[in-house]
Design a protein around this motif. Sequence first.
Motif, PDB file in Angstrom:
ATOM      1  N   CYS A 101       0.848  -1.191   0.000  1.00  0.00           N
ATOM      2  CA  CYS A 101       0.000   0.000   0.000  1.00  0.00           C
ATOM      3  C   CYS A 101       0.884   1.241   0.000  1.00  0.00           C
ATOM      4  N   LYS A 102       0.530   2.208  -0.807  1.00  0.00           N
ATOM      5  CA  LYS A 102       1.359   3.404  -0.971  1.00  0.00           C
ATOM      6  C   LYS A 102       1.497   4.225   0.308  1.00  0.00           C
ATOM      7  N   ASP A 103       0.474   4.235   1.118  1.00  0.00           N
ATOM      8  CA  ASP A 103       0.497   5.069   2.317  1.00  0.00           C
ATOM      9  C   ASP A 103       0.847   4.308   3.597  1.00  0.00           C
ATOM     10  N   CYS A 104       1.342   3.083   3.458  1.00  0.00           N
ATOM     11  CA  CYS A 104       1.647   2.247   4.627  1.00  0.00           C
ATOM     12  C   CYS A 104       3.049   2.551   5.164  1.00  0.00           C
ATOM     13  N   ARG A 105       3.130   2.770   6.468  1.00  0.00           N
ATOM     14  CA  ARG A 105       4.432   3.013   7.095  1.00  0.00           C
ATOM     15  C   ARG A 105       5.120   1.711   7.463  1.00  0.00           C
ATOM     16  N   SER A 106       4.337   0.741   7.937  1.00  0.00           N
ATOM     17  CA  SER A 106       4.923  -0.527   8.375  1.00  0.00           C
ATOM     18  C   SER A 106       3.897  -1.645   8.230  1.00  0.00           C
ATOM     19  N   GLU A 107       4.116  -2.543   7.285  1.00  0.00           N
ATOM     20  CA  GLU A 107       3.191  -3.668   7.114  1.00  0.00           C
ATOM     21  C   GLU A 107       3.137  -4.530   8.367  1.00  0.00           C
ATOM     22  N   ALA A 108       4.255  -4.687   9.038  1.00  0.00           N
ATOM     23  CA  ALA A 108       4.314  -5.542  10.229  1.00  0.00           C
ATOM     24  C   ALA A 108       3.449  -5.003  11.357  1.00  0.00           C
ATOM     25  N   GLN A 109       3.251  -3.689  11.410  1.00  0.00           N
ATOM     26  CA  GLN A 109       2.484  -3.089  12.505  1.00  0.00           C
ATOM     27  C   GLN A 109       1.121  -2.558  12.064  1.00  0.00           C
ATOM     28  N   CYS A 110       0.769  -2.747  10.843  1.00  0.00           N
ATOM     29  CA  CYS A 110      -0.486  -2.207  10.312  1.00  0.00           C
ATOM     30  C   CYS A 110      -1.677  -3.054  10.787  1.00  0.00           C
ATOM     31  N   GLU A 111      -2.526  -2.449  11.615  1.00  0.00           N
ATOM     32  CA  GLU A 111      -3.701  -3.149  12.144  1.00  0.00           C
ATOM     33  C   GLU A 111      -4.702  -3.488  11.038  1.00  0.00           C
ATOM     34  N   ILE A 112      -4.809  -2.579  10.072  1.00  0.00           N
ATOM     35  CA  ILE A 112      -5.741  -2.823   8.962  1.00  0.00           C
ATOM     36  C   ILE A 112      -5.294  -4.059   8.186  1.00  0.00           C
ATOM     37  N   ARG A 113      -4.004  -4.147   7.907  1.00  0.00           N
ATOM     38  CA  ARG A 113      -3.469  -5.294   7.162  1.00  0.00           C
ATOM     39  C   ARG A 113      -3.733  -6.603   7.910  1.00  0.00           C
ATOM     40  N   HIS A 114      -3.506  -6.591   9.226  1.00  0.00           N
ATOM     41  CA  HIS A 114      -3.723  -7.811  10.019  1.00  0.00           C
ATOM     42  C   HIS A 114      -5.195  -8.244   9.971  1.00  0.00           C
ATOM     43  N   ALA A 115      -6.091  -7.277  10.080  1.00  0.00           N
ATOM     44  CA  ALA A 115      -7.521  -7.607  10.015  1.00  0.00           C
ATOM     45  C   ALA A 115      -7.887  -8.123   8.624  1.00  0.00           C
ATOM     46  N   MET A 116      -7.374  -7.477   7.589  1.00  0.00           N
ATOM     47  CA  MET A 116      -7.696  -7.877   6.216  1.00  0.00           C
ATOM     48  C   MET A 116      -7.100  -9.245   5.865  1.00  0.00           C
ATOM     49  N   MET A 117      -6.010  -9.626   6.509  1.00  0.00           N
ATOM     50  CA  MET A 117      -5.471 -10.981   6.309  1.00  0.00           C
ATOM     51  C   MET A 117      -6.451 -12.020   6.849  1.00  0.00           C
ATOM     52  N   ARG A 118      -7.024 -11.737   8.011  1.00  0.00           N
ATOM     53  CA  ARG A 118      -8.010 -12.671   8.578  1.00  0.00           C
ATOM     54  C   ARG A 118      -9.244 -12.753   7.686  1.00  0.00           C
ATOM     55  N   VAL A 119      -9.689 -11.599   7.183  1.00  0.00           N
ATOM     56  CA  VAL A 119     -10.848 -11.575   6.278  1.00  0.00           C
ATOM     57  C   VAL A 119     -10.541 -12.388   5.024  1.00  0.00           C
ATOM     58  N   ARG A 120      -9.373 -12.158   4.436  1.00  0.00           N
ATOM     59  CA  ARG A 120      -8.967 -12.897   3.230  1.00  0.00           C
ATOM     60  C   ARG A 120      -8.921 -14.393   3.505  1.00  0.00           C
ATOM     61  N   ASP A 121      -8.311 -14.774   4.608  1.00  0.00           N
ATOM     62  CA  ASP A 121      -8.176 -16.198   4.918  1.00  0.00           C
ATOM     63  C   ASP A 121      -9.530 -16.871   5.138  1.00  0.00           C
ATOM     64  N   GLU A 122     -10.424 -16.221   5.854  1.00  0.00           N
ATOM     65  CA  GLU A 122     -11.746 -16.813   6.106  1.00  0.00           C
ATOM     66  C   GLU A 122     -12.593 -16.826   4.843  1.00  0.00           C
ATOM     67  N   THR A 123     -12.516 -15.753   4.066  1.00  0.00           N
ATOM     68  CA  THR A 123     -13.253 -15.711   2.800  1.00  0.00           C
ATOM     69  C   THR A 123     -12.778 -16.833   1.877  1.00  0.00           C
ATOM     70  N   ALA A 124     -11.466 -16.975   1.754  1.00  0.00           N
ATOM     71  CA  ALA A 124     -10.904 -18.033   0.899  1.00  0.00           C
ATOM     72  C   ALA A 124     -11.290 -19.414   1.429  1.00  0.00           C
ATOM     73  N   ARG A 125     -11.247 -19.587   2.745  1.00  0.00           N
ATOM     74  CA  ARG A 125     -11.602 -20.888   3.329  1.00  0.00           C
ATOM     75  C   ARG A 125     -13.037 -21.273   2.978  1.00  0.00           C
ATOM     76  N   ILE A 126     -13.939 -20.330   3.104  1.00  0.00           N
ATOM     77  CA  ILE A 126     -15.350 -20.612   2.825  1.00  0.00           C
ATOM     78  C   ILE A 126     -15.592 -20.810   1.326  1.00  0.00           C
ATOM     79  N   LEU A 127     -15.098 -19.891   0.504  1.00  0.00           N
ATOM     80  CA  LEU A 127     -15.337 -19.992  -0.940  1.00  0.00           C
ATOM     81  C   LEU A 127     -14.635 -21.191  -1.557  1.00  0.00           C
ATOM     82  N   ASP A 128     -13.403 -21.475  -1.123  1.00  0.00           N
ATOM     83  CA  ASP A 128     -12.682 -22.635  -1.649  1.00  0.00           C
ATOM     84  C   ASP A 128     -13.259 -23.948  -1.122  1.00  0.00           C
ATOM     85  N   GLY A 129     -13.941 -23.872   0.008  1.00  0.00           N
ATOM     86  CA  GLY A 129     -14.570 -25.060   0.583  1.00  0.00           C
ATOM     87  C   GLY A 129     -15.977 -25.308   0.081  1.00  0.00           C
TER      88      GLY A 129
END
Length: 143
Positions: A101-129
């Motif tokens: 992301c262009k405006d991200c200071r730190s991917e490791a500390q980005c709360e939005i990124r961490h939440a969106m990873m969980r969303v991506r993982d659960e979405t993929a789990r359900i749709l792929d399942g």
Amino acid sequence: MLTQRSRYALRAMLVLANEALGQPPVPMSRIATDAQIPRKFLEIILGELRQAGFVTSTRGKSGGFHLARPAHLISFGDIIRTIEGPLALVPCVSRTAYRRCKDCRSEAQCEIRHAMMRVRDETARILDGTSLASATAEDLAAA
């Protein structure tokens, strides 16, 4: 949100999944009618699905479409990725189209990124399942 194109693709694939093995190809006109999809839109969608290897087509008077593999081997996730691309809501969590992301200071500390990873993982789990076969079986069980 799921786009209309993805919804149409899922509906078209479910029409094909409901066909018994060994039946003649399903004409495009029947898919369009059964799935309530405008024919011109359906032509484009089926072309994309054919290129991706999910459907096969037969030309001619008795032509039409079949699933290219068994319904239990095609997931909703496969179809949506074919039509839309990555499932991730932000590019920094995409497995297939990662971009920082262009405006991200730190991917490791980005709360939005961490939440969106969980969303991506659960979405993929359900749709792929959720395969075409399991979706049609659920429809039959609910009826």
